[in-house]
Design a protein around this motif. Structure first.
Motif, PDB file in Angstrom:
ATOM      1  N   PRO A 140     -10.608  21.580 -36.898  1.00 15.05           N
ATOM      2  CA  PRO A 140     -11.455  21.905 -35.750  1.00 15.05           C
ATOM      3  C   PRO A 140     -10.670  22.256 -34.493  1.00 15.05           C
ATOM      4  O   PRO A 140     -11.261  22.590 -33.471  1.00 15.05           O
ATOM      5  CB  PRO A 140     -12.226  20.606 -35.524  1.00 15.05           C
TER       6      PRO A 140
ATOM      7  N   SER B 113      -8.170  27.537 -34.878  1.00 14.46           N
ATOM      8  CA  SER B 113      -9.344  28.392 -34.703  1.00 14.46           C
ATOM      9  C   SER B 113      -8.942  29.758 -34.162  1.00 14.46           C
ATOM     10  O   SER B 113      -9.462  30.801 -34.600  1.00 14.46           O
ATOM     11  CB  SER B 113     -10.344  27.724 -33.748  1.00 14.46           C
TER      12      SER B 113
ATOM     13  N   SER C  60     -13.166  13.131 -28.279  1.00 15.60           N
ATOM     14  CA  SER C  60     -13.276  14.583 -28.083  1.00 15.60           C
ATOM     15  C   SER C  60     -12.028  15.140 -27.415  1.00 15.60           C
ATOM     16  O   SER C  60     -11.506  16.188 -27.799  1.00 15.60           O
ATOM     17  CB  SER C  60     -14.524  14.910 -27.262  1.00 15.60           C
TER      18      SER C  60
ATOM     19  N   ASN D 264     -11.228  17.751 -40.186  1.00 19.27           N
ATOM     20  CA  ASN D 264     -12.598  17.234 -40.060  1.00 19.27           C
ATOM     21  C   ASN D 264     -12.699  15.778 -40.494  1.00 19.27           C
ATOM     22  O   ASN D 264     -13.539  15.035 -39.990  1.00 19.27           O
ATOM     23  CB  ASN D 264     -13.579  18.106 -40.846  1.00 19.27           C
TER      24      ASN D 264
ATOM     25  N   THR E 172     -22.667  17.974 -32.941  1.00 20.67           N
ATOM     26  CA  THR E 172     -21.405  17.251 -33.023  1.00 20.67           C
ATOM     27  C   THR E 172     -21.422  16.269 -34.182  1.00 20.67           C
ATOM     28  O   THR E 172     -20.418  16.103 -34.893  1.00 20.67           O
ATOM     29  CB  THR E 172     -21.137  16.503 -31.707  1.00 20.67           C
TER      30      THR E 172
ATOM     31  N   LEU F  82     -20.709  18.139 -37.207  1.00 17.74           N
ATOM     32  CA  LEU F  82     -19.503  18.968 -37.146  1.00 17.74           C
ATOM     33  C   LEU F  82     -18.524  18.762 -38.297  1.00 17.74           C
ATOM     34  O   LEU F  82     -17.911  19.749 -38.740  1.00 17.74           O
ATOM     35  CB  LEU F  82     -18.798  18.744 -35.801  1.00 17.74           C
TER      36      LEU F  82
ATOM     37  N   VAL G 275     -17.637  22.389 -39.835  1.00 15.44           N
ATOM     38  CA  VAL G 275     -16.324  23.008 -39.709  1.00 15.44           C
ATOM     39  C   VAL G 275     -16.029  23.907 -40.907  1.00 15.44           C
ATOM     40  O   VAL G 275     -15.513  25.024 -40.763  1.00 15.44           O
ATOM     41  CB  VAL G 275     -15.231  21.926 -39.561  1.00 15.44           C
TER      42      VAL G 275
ATOM     43  N   ASN H  66     -15.594  27.907 -40.168  1.00 17.85           N
ATOM     44  CA  ASN H  66     -14.270  28.493 -40.365  1.00 17.85           C
ATOM     45  C   ASN H  66     -14.242  29.492 -41.509  1.00 17.85           C
ATOM     46  O   ASN H  66     -13.569  30.521 -41.425  1.00 17.85           O
ATOM     47  CB  ASN H  66     -13.227  27.399 -40.590  1.00 17.85           C
TER      48      ASN H  66
ATOM     49  N   PRO I 293     -15.050  30.251 -35.948  1.00 16.37           N
ATOM     50  CA  PRO I 293     -14.485  28.921 -35.666  1.00 16.37           C
ATOM     51  C   PRO I 293     -14.798  28.439 -34.255  1.00 16.37           C
ATOM     52  O   PRO I 293     -13.942  28.434 -33.373  1.00 16.37           O
ATOM     53  CB  PRO I 293     -12.981  29.151 -35.849  1.00 16.37           C
TER      54      PRO I 293
ATOM     55  N   ALA J 142     -15.778  25.335 -33.474  1.00 18.95           N
ATOM     56  CA  ALA J 142     -15.673  23.880 -33.330  1.00 18.95           C
ATOM     57  C   ALA J 142     -15.017  23.474 -32.007  1.00 18.95           C
ATOM     58  O   ALA J 142     -15.474  22.524 -31.365  1.00 18.95           O
ATOM     59  CB  ALA J 142     -14.907  23.281 -34.516  1.00 18.95           C
TER      60      ALA J 142
END
Length: 376
Positions: A235, A240, A285, A296, A327, A330, A334, A338, A343, A345
Motif C-alpha cells: 500500500p 504505488s 496510518s 497489506n 480503510t 483496504l 489493495v 494494484n 494504486p 491506497a
C-alpha cells in the motif's frame, strides 16, 4: 489457508506462504545460517525440509527474529502452523477485546472475525496478528505507567523496524525516557545475543544482502517473473508510484516529501491531548505512509485502530463512515486496486491520517475525554 501467486493467467491460490520462512529458517540456520541469504539456494534448502509447492521466498528479517521463530520450528510444520495461527489470532483478539469499551466488545469483536485483515492474515500466514497485538500492548502499558515493560516489548518489535519509525518520535515528545532506555537495551541485548549465536559474519552478510533485496522489492526489480507479485500487496507510496510508471527519481522525491510532512505533523499532534484510538490511528496510518516497505498484512494495527475509532465515535458523518469503511476493507482492496493499475491506497491512508490529525488538533465537541481509551 492458501497463499497467493500471480502469472499471465491471473491470481492463483497455492500451498506457499510466508509461515514457511518462520518455520524453515531456524531449522536451516542450525546448520548453515549463510544459506538464508543465498536466494535460490535458500529455496532449495526449504524444499529439502518441505516437499510441497510454495511461492518464491526470500529471507529479509533481522537475525535476532530467529529467536522468536525458533520455538515453532521445534514442531512439525502442520502443528507449528496451527499453533501460529491460533496463538496469533487469539492474542490479537484478546488485545482488541481489552481495548474496546465494555458495551461494544461482543459486537465489534464479531466484526473482527469477518474482517478483511483476518482473511489476509489467514491467506498469507504472516506475523501481522502478533505485530498488531504487541503494538496495542505497548500503548496500553504506557498508559498504565509501565514504561519498562512497554520498552521491552517495543524492543522485541524491532524484528519489523520499518513499521515503527514514528515510535521513537512519540517516546521523545512524551519524554518516555524509561521506555526508550528499556527498548534500546532490549534491542541491544537481542542483537548482541545474535552476534554470539549466529556470528558477526552472518550479520555482515545480512547487511550486504537484505537492504538491497528490500530495495529491489520496492522498486519492482525482484520477482519480475511473477509480474511484480509483491506490488499487488504493497500500500506504500513508492510502490504505488512504480505501478503507475513513475521514474525512480520522482518516486523517491514524492516519498521524501510525504515522509517529512508526516513527521512534522505527527510531532505537532503528539504534543496535544488525544484519545487512545487517535494515537493508534495516527501511528498506524502515518507509519504506513512513511515506510515504503510495507504490505497489506502489516495493517493489523491500522484495522484495530479503525474498530476502536468506531467504538469511540457512535455518530459520524457520511464522509467519515465511507472513509473508515474503505480503510477497514483496504487489506483486501489493495490487491484489486494494484492489479487494476489503480494504486490509490496511499491516498486513502493520507485521508485517514488527515482525518485523525484534524480530530487531534481540533477536537470535536462529541469527545468527552482525551485522557486515554474508552472505559474498559
Amino acid at each position: 489457508a492458501p497463499g497467493i501467486t500471480w502469472d499471465e493467467n491471473g491470481l492463483h491460490l497455492t500451498n506457499g506462504q510466508d509461515f514457511l520462512n518462520y518455520w524453515g529458517a531456524p531449522r536451516i540456520a542450525q546448520y548453515d545460517i549463510h544459506t538464508l541469504f543465498a536466494g535460490r539456494g535458500y529455496e532449495r534448502a526449504l524444499h529439502q525440509i518441505y516437499d510441497q509447492e510454495f511461492a518464491q521466498l526470500r529471507w529479509s528479517y533481522p537475525l535476532h527474529s530467529l529467536f522468536f521463530f525458533a520455538p515453532f520450528a521445534a514442531f512439525s510444520y502442520t502443528t507449528a502452523l496451527a499453533l501460529w495461527m491460533l496463538l496469533g489470532l487469539g492474542l490479537y483478539t484478546a488485545m482488541l477485546w481489552y481495548c474496546l469499551p465494555r458495551v461494544s466488545r461482543t459486537y465489534l469483536t464479531l466484526w473482527l472475525f469477518v474482517s478483511p485483515i483476518v482473511m489476509v492474515e489467514l491467506l498469507t500466514r504472516q506475523n501481522g496478528f502478533f505485530i498488531g497485538a504487541a503494538a496495542l500492548a505497548v500503548l496500553l502499558l504506557l498508559e498504565k505507567k509501565r514504561a519498562v515493560a512497554a520498552g521491552i516489548l517495543l524492543g522485541c518489535l524491532t524484528i519489523k523496524p520499518q513499521l515503527f519509525i514514528l515510535w521513537p518520535l512519540m517516546l521523545l515528545v512524551e519524554k518516555q525516557w524509561r521506555c526508550m532506555i528499556a527498548a534500546s537495551l532490549t534491542t541491544a541485548t537481542l542483537i548482541g545475543l545474535s552476534f554470539v549465536v549466529h556470528g558477526l559474519d552472518a550479520w555482515q552478510q545480512w547487511w550486504a544482502v537484505v537492504p538491497d533485496l528490500q530495495w529491489r522489492i520496492i522498486s519492482a526489480e525482484e520477482f519480475n517473473e511473477s509480474r511484480k507479485l509483491t506490488h499487488l500487496m504493497m500500500p506504500g507510496l513508492m510502490p504505488s508510484l512504480h505501478i503507475l510508471g513513475a521514474p525512480e527519481s520522482i518516486a523517491k522525491g514524492v516519498q521524501w516529501l510525504v515522509s517529512i510532512g508526516v513527521l512534522v505533523a505527527v510531532a505537532f499532534a503528539l504534543r496535544r491531548p488525544r484519545r487512545f484510538e487517535q494515537t493508534v490511528l495516527l501511528l498506524a496510518s502515518g507509519g504506513l505512509l512513511i515506510s515504503p516497505y510495507s504490505f497489506n498484512y502489516d495493517m493489523t494495527f491500522l484495522c484495530a485502530g479503525i474498530v476502536l475509532w468506531w467504538a469511540a465515535h457512535p455518530r459520524v458523518t457520511l464522509y467519515e463512515t465511507v472513509l473508515s469503511g474503505i480503510t477497514y476493507m483496504l487489506p483486501l482492496l489493495v490487491y484489486v486496486l494494484n492489479v487494476t493499475d489503480a494504486p490509490v491506497a496511499p491516498i486513502i491512508l493520507i485521508l485517514v491520517f488527515s482525518m485523525i490529525l484534524r480530530e487531534i488538533m481540533h477536537p470535536p465537541l462529541r469527545e468527552a475525554s482525551v485522557n486515554g481509551p474508552t472505559e474498559r
